[in-house]
Design a protein around this motif. Sequence first.
Motif, PDB file in Angstrom:
ATOM      1  N   VAL A 136     -88.723  85.245  -1.487  1.00 23.63           N
ATOM      2  CA  VAL A 136     -88.339  84.034  -2.202  1.00 23.63           C
ATOM      3  C   VAL A 136     -87.225  84.390  -3.178  1.00 23.63           C
ATOM      4  O   VAL A 136     -87.001  85.561  -3.471  1.00 23.63           O
ATOM      5  N   PRO A 137     -86.485  83.385  -3.691  1.00 21.36           N
ATOM      6  CA  PRO A 137     -85.397  83.705  -4.613  1.00 21.36           C
ATOM      7  C   PRO A 137     -85.878  84.518  -5.807  1.00 21.36           C
ATOM      8  O   PRO A 137     -86.993  84.327  -6.298  1.00 21.36           O
ATOM      9  N   ALA A 138     -85.036  85.451  -6.237  1.00 16.73           N
ATOM     10  CA  ALA A 138     -85.383  86.277  -7.398  1.00 16.73           C
ATOM     11  C   ALA A 138     -85.548  85.398  -8.627  1.00 16.73           C
ATOM     12  O   ALA A 138     -84.897  84.362  -8.756  1.00 16.73           O
ATOM     13  N   PRO A 139     -86.425  85.783  -9.551  1.00 16.31           N
ATOM     14  CA  PRO A 139     -86.640  84.959 -10.739  1.00 16.31           C
ATOM     15  C   PRO A 139     -85.416  84.961 -11.632  1.00 16.31           C
ATOM     16  O   PRO A 139     -84.810  86.004 -11.860  1.00 16.31           O
ATOM     17  N   ALA A 140     -85.036  83.815 -12.128  1.00 15.09           N
ATOM     18  CA  ALA A 140     -83.931  83.735 -13.074  1.00 15.09           C
ATOM     19  C   ALA A 140     -84.369  84.332 -14.402  1.00 15.09           C
ATOM     20  O   ALA A 140     -85.545  84.327 -14.748  1.00 15.09           O
ATOM     21  N   ARG A 141     -83.400  84.845 -15.130  1.00 11.04           N
ATOM     22  CA  ARG A 141     -83.662  85.329 -16.477  1.00 11.04           C
ATOM     23  C   ARG A 141     -83.056  84.336 -17.452  1.00 11.04           C
ATOM     24  O   ARG A 141     -81.958  83.833 -17.234  1.00 11.04           O
ATOM     25  N   MET A 142     -83.768  84.069 -18.514  1.00 10.88           N
ATOM     26  CA  MET A 142     -83.318  83.113 -19.514  1.00 10.88           C
ATOM     27  C   MET A 142     -82.922  83.839 -20.794  1.00 10.88           C
ATOM     28  O   MET A 142     -83.496  84.870 -21.141  1.00 10.88           O
ATOM     29  N   VAL A 143     -81.935  83.295 -21.468  1.00  7.00           N
ATOM     30  CA  VAL A 143     -81.466  83.885 -22.717  1.00  7.00           C
ATOM     31  C   VAL A 143     -82.415  83.521 -23.853  1.00  7.00           C
ATOM     32  O   VAL A 143     -82.700  82.349 -24.090  1.00  7.00           O
ATOM     33  N   GLN A 144     -82.901  84.536 -24.554  1.00  7.81           N
ATOM     34  CA  GLN A 144     -83.761  84.310 -25.722  1.00  7.81           C
ATOM     35  C   GLN A 144     -82.963  84.277 -27.018  1.00  7.81           C
ATOM     36  O   GLN A 144     -83.361  83.635 -27.986  1.00  7.81           O
ATOM     37  N   GLY A 145     -81.860  84.994 -27.042  1.00  8.46           N
ATOM     38  CA  GLY A 145     -81.037  85.056 -28.236  1.00  8.46           C
ATOM     39  C   GLY A 145     -79.762  85.813 -27.927  1.00  8.46           C
ATOM     40  O   GLY A 145     -79.668  86.504 -26.906  1.00  8.46           O
ATOM     41  N   ALA A 146     -78.763  85.679 -28.796  1.00  9.71           N
ATOM     42  CA  ALA A 146     -77.479  86.321 -28.554  1.00  9.71           C
ATOM     43  C   ALA A 146     -76.895  86.853 -29.855  1.00  9.71           C
ATOM     44  O   ALA A 146     -77.138  86.296 -30.936  1.00  9.71           O
ATOM     45  N   ILE A 147     -76.104  87.931 -29.726  1.00 11.56           N
ATOM     46  CA  ILE A 147     -75.364  88.504 -30.851  1.00 11.56           C
ATOM     47  C   ILE A 147     -73.894  88.555 -30.453  1.00 11.56           C
ATOM     48  O   ILE A 147     -73.552  89.057 -29.378  1.00 11.56           O
ATOM     49  N   TYR A 148     -73.032  88.019 -31.305  1.00  8.58           N
ATOM     50  CA  TYR A 148     -71.597  88.049 -31.041  1.00  8.58           C
ATOM     51  C   TYR A 148     -70.902  88.790 -32.175  1.00  8.58           C
ATOM     52  O   TYR A 148     -70.974  88.378 -33.337  1.00  8.58           O
ATOM     53  N   VAL A 149     -70.258  89.894 -31.828  1.00  6.48           N
ATOM     54  CA  VAL A 149     -69.512  90.706 -32.786  1.00  6.48           C
ATOM     55  C   VAL A 149     -68.029  90.523 -32.475  1.00  6.48           C
ATOM     56  O   VAL A 149     -67.600  90.751 -31.342  1.00  6.48           O
ATOM     57  N   ARG A 150     -67.264  90.128 -33.455  1.00  6.22           N
ATOM     58  CA  ARG A 150     -65.875  89.734 -33.198  1.00  6.22           C
ATOM     59  C   ARG A 150     -64.908  90.347 -34.204  1.00  6.22           C
ATOM     60  O   ARG A 150     -65.197  90.443 -35.397  1.00  6.22           O
ATOM     61  N   SER A 151     -63.747  90.765 -33.715  1.00  4.81           N
ATOM     62  CA  SER A 151     -62.702  91.296 -34.582  1.00  4.81           C
ATOM     63  C   SER A 151     -62.207  90.231 -35.555  1.00  4.81           C
ATOM     64  O   SER A 151     -62.110  89.039 -35.201  1.00  4.81           O
ATOM     65  N   HIS A 152     -61.857  90.658 -36.759  1.00  8.27           N
ATOM     66  CA  HIS A 152     -61.308  89.724 -37.738  1.00  8.27           C
ATOM     67  C   HIS A 152     -59.921  89.227 -37.324  1.00  8.27           C
ATOM     68  O   HIS A 152     -59.393  88.284 -37.924  1.00  8.27           O
ATOM     69  N   LEU A 153     -59.338  89.841 -36.300  1.00  9.36           N
ATOM     70  CA  LEU A 153     -58.024  89.422 -35.821  1.00  9.36           C
ATOM     71  C   LEU A 153     -58.100  88.321 -34.765  1.00  9.36           C
ATOM     72  O   LEU A 153     -57.073  87.830 -34.314  1.00  9.36           O
ATOM     73  N   ARG A 154     -59.318  87.932 -34.355  1.00  7.08           N
ATOM     74  CA  ARG A 154     -59.474  86.920 -33.311  1.00  7.08           C
ATOM     75  C   ARG A 154     -59.583  85.515 -33.909  1.00  7.08           C
ATOM     76  O   ARG A 154     -60.528  84.773 -33.638  1.00  7.08           O
ATOM     77  N   GLY A 155     -58.651  85.140 -34.732  1.00  5.17           N
ATOM     78  CA  GLY A 155     -58.609  83.767 -35.247  1.00  5.17           C
ATOM     79  C   GLY A 155     -59.759  83.473 -36.189  1.00  5.17           C
ATOM     80  O   GLY A 155     -60.466  84.350 -36.666  1.00  5.17           O
ATOM     81  N   GLY A 156     -59.939  82.193 -36.478  1.00  3.95           N
ATOM     82  CA  GLY A 156     -61.031  81.766 -37.344  1.00  3.95           C
ATOM     83  C   GLY A 156     -60.892  82.286 -38.752  1.00  3.95           C
ATOM     84  O   GLY A 156     -61.835  82.811 -39.317  1.00  3.95           O
ATOM     85  N   GLY A 157     -59.696  82.165 -39.331  1.00  2.91           N
ATOM     86  CA  GLY A 157     -59.458  82.736 -40.640  1.00  2.91           C
ATOM     87  C   GLY A 157     -59.777  81.828 -41.812  1.00  2.91           C
ATOM     88  O   GLY A 157     -59.423  82.152 -42.937  1.00  2.91           O
ATOM     89  N   ALA A 158     -60.414  80.703 -41.580  1.00  2.58           N
ATOM     90  CA  ALA A 158     -60.720  79.781 -42.674  1.00  2.58           C
ATOM     91  C   ALA A 158     -61.635  80.434 -43.698  1.00  2.58           C
ATOM     92  O   ALA A 158     -62.543  81.181 -43.352  1.00  2.58           O
ATOM     93  N   ALA A 159     -61.371  80.176 -44.974  1.00  2.00           N
ATOM     94  CA  ALA A 159     -62.140  80.794 -46.055  1.00  2.00           C
ATOM     95  C   ALA A 159     -63.337  79.946 -46.471  1.00  2.00           C
ATOM     96  O   ALA A 159     -63.915  80.168 -47.526  1.00  2.00           O
ATOM     97  N   THR A 160     -63.707  78.976 -45.660  1.00  2.83           N
ATOM     98  CA  THR A 160     -64.862  78.126 -45.945  1.00  2.83           C
ATOM     99  C   THR A 160     -65.718  78.020 -44.690  1.00  2.83           C
ATOM    100  O   THR A 160     -65.236  78.258 -43.582  1.00  2.83           O
ATOM    101  N   PRO A 161     -66.989  77.674 -44.819  1.00  2.00           N
ATOM    102  CA  PRO A 161     -67.820  77.481 -43.621  1.00  2.00           C
ATOM    103  C   PRO A 161     -67.211  76.430 -42.706  1.00  2.00           C
ATOM    104  O   PRO A 161     -66.750  75.382 -43.157  1.00  2.00           O
ATOM    105  N   ALA A 162     -67.201  76.726 -41.413  1.00  2.00           N
ATOM    106  CA  ALA A 162     -66.598  75.799 -40.460  1.00  2.00           C
ATOM    107  C   ALA A 162     -67.189  76.020 -39.080  1.00  2.00           C
ATOM    108  O   ALA A 162     -67.656  77.115 -38.751  1.00  2.00           O
TER     109      ALA A 162
END
Length: 413
Positions: free
Chosen positions: A339-365
């Motif tokens: 039978v088809p293999a069981p799918a895996r579901m995402v429980q949580g994620a971590i995203y680590v991003r360079s400060h050079l990848r945009g999003g330079g606003a100095a306020t929550p956004a």
Amino acid sequence: MAFFPCAHASHAQWQQALSQVVAQLRAQMAMQTGQGWPALGLMYLTTPYAPYGAEILAAVAQELPDVSHWSGMAAPAVLGGDMRYAGEQGALAVMLPLLGTADFRQFSGLQPIARATASGFGVHSVLVHGDGRMPELEELLLELASHTASGEMMGGFGADRRHGLQLAWSRELPVAHDTGLVSGGLSGVAFSDQVHTVSRVVQGCKPIALPMEITEARDHVILGLNGRPALDVLMETLDVQLEVDAQAAISRVRHTLLALSIGPYTPHSSSIDVRSRVRPIVGLDPLRRGVVLDEGVDKGMYVAFCERSSSAAWSELRRACAEIQEELAPDMPWPQAGVPAPARMVQGAIYVRSHLRGGGAATPAVDAELQLIRHALGPVPLVGFVTAGEISGREVHGMSGQLTVFTQAMLPI
């Protein structure tokens, strides 16, 4: 299916932000029937809260006594859900991975990872928080990787290499020796092979020339490319002349990056190879006709001239999410049942991003990249931080994003 509790908040007073985070976490745990409190907490805070790190750890340990280990760091910006928090007000982002104590080991200068392996714990992958100011950084990462069965490492260095505050609090350490704060070195969490993760790295750069072999190099200087002087190749690629118009040439060089790789590859038309490490050009050597980098290079490596591209960044991130989705639901039969293999579901994620990848606003956004991730993968719990160095495998990247998802099998009914 149990999702990792995740909460984030911003306030001028850290006590108010923490109160909001704790209330959110308690509400999410209450909705997960039969699920006990996890032993591990990941917490990221913006630099305005860094002076209060010890107080924040003490307060969260009192509010959530069942969470016996806390790991994290301070960063110029933290990510939570689809929000990016930065600026002078301060913010917290917290995730509670639903793992038992048998599935992870915390490590830091007071709890070396070698101690975990010596006790018989099998390290499969590690989440790393570090201080980018360390001169022996590469050696420490290689040593850390040698303790892992898979070589999988994810994480980064926070606070644009000027502030190295890390969180590594544990009830197992004597209070007299453990304030929960670490400065310098590496800290983080080691996971067993029972913790299933999928990671992808995105670069956000497009090539402007085919990869070339470094045929001569010395320390930080590339002297030869494909048998020709490196500076001559660079000027020819950029269609400028240093001796004719130095100002125009230098301006063009400042917008040019180098994608380093161990071996040759055929770049995609709109993006570089994800295994490459993108580095800036920090100088030119007219006497030796060389190009100067911020790290050592070796003869035999390959380099491609490239430049930052928002369209490449979006394309890569979409492709990374699609690859994760494909890996979570493989189209193959179970050998036992057919039978088809069981799918895996995402429980949580971590995203680590360079400060050079945009999003330079100095306020929550609201953050566009986070929105894209949660649109592609669903409204998964997500935390992360902005960094000046992203760890992937045994290498440190400088302008990338790294998405890691924790998954759980969904067995057929």
